[in-house]
Design an enzyme around this catalytic site. Sequence first.
Site, PDB file in Angstrom:
ATOM      1  N   THR A  23     -84.960 -21.007  32.828  1.00  0.00           N
ATOM      2  CA  THR A  23     -86.341 -20.785  33.230  1.00  0.00           C
ATOM      3  C   THR A  23     -87.188 -22.033  33.026  1.00  0.00           C
ATOM      4  O   THR A  23     -88.172 -22.248  33.739  1.00  0.00           O
ATOM      5  CB  THR A  23     -86.939 -19.600  32.450  1.00  0.00           C
ATOM      6  N   TYR A  46     -74.424 -18.136  25.613  1.00  0.00           N
ATOM      7  CA  TYR A  46     -75.143 -17.591  26.772  1.00  0.00           C
ATOM      8  C   TYR A  46     -74.125 -17.299  27.859  1.00  0.00           C
ATOM      9  O   TYR A  46     -73.524 -18.204  28.428  1.00  0.00           O
ATOM     10  CB  TYR A  46     -76.189 -18.593  27.238  1.00  0.00           C
ATOM     11  N   ILE A  80     -84.028 -12.243  25.448  1.00  0.00           N
ATOM     12  CA  ILE A  80     -84.541 -13.566  25.783  1.00  0.00           C
ATOM     13  C   ILE A  80     -85.074 -13.423  27.204  1.00  0.00           C
ATOM     14  O   ILE A  80     -84.313 -13.301  28.151  1.00  0.00           O
ATOM     15  CB  ILE A  80     -83.469 -14.648  25.642  1.00  0.00           C
TER      16      ILE A  80
END
Length: 294
Positions: free
Chosen positions: A47, A135, A206
């Site tokens: 992001t 992740y 998250i």
Amino acid sequence: MAVFEGAGVALITPFKDNGEINYEKLEEILEEQIAGGTDAIVACGTTGEASTMTHEEHLDVIRFACEKVKGRIPVVAGTGSNCTETAVYLSQEAERLGADGVLVVSPYYNKATQKGLYRHFAAVAESIKIPVILYNIPGRTGVNIAPETIAKLCENVENIVGVKEASGNFSAIAQLMNLTDGRIDLYSGNDDQIVPMLALGGKGVISVLSNIAPRQTHAICEAFFAGDVKESARLQLAAIPLIEALFCEVNPIPVKAAMNLMGKETGPLRMPLTEMEPQNQERLKAAMEAYGIL
């Protein structure tokens, strides 16, 4: 102890019209997030458009976030790379700059085997002392980290403590939680799946949504942890139309458009990302109005 519990924001990076990082605006956003009840800052992830930053820019954003947050909430630095040596370097520098933990995405494009993934993550984690959150986002990286691989890493590498799960595969996630027996901190990587992830033993999310609705995203987690699962689910479901609008084009195109609609002046995207299509921006605006944040 988990790096954080609740809603961590997958923070955008504001740019000036000339493409430079807008640090004045970044400081404003950091303060707004803390005031809004965000539980952690996750800087330089997907992001945050880290993939279009130079190493110097990447590390300067991490340094800036750590300096401005001043320990009020944890700062987690995105330090993943498809090059193990680069991921090690970024992680070591993030530790030196004061990050409370690092978020390390699986190597993209290379499509490593599970053995390769294990060695990659182990090498990164063993090069630092601060906590590592893996992740798993196969839709972007082209490779899935198997539950068995995550469990083995968690068991054998002391500072691999968590995983941000964005695979959407709840059967695999349930298998992971069974294999690790509470030894791994699970975070949702998808805003529309916070409550089901918490129900499997998750520590939080998250979140992209937190960029524009930090208090509301925090509240989803807070209600669940307080035992009010019905209210947590209500809050989750109320946010679904907005979440869908935030992902009607590839992240972070819509969320930066949303912030600009809110007057936050976060600036343009970096190529190859382009501005949001007008019809999608109208859909996003309508969803924000219906949700009460515009």
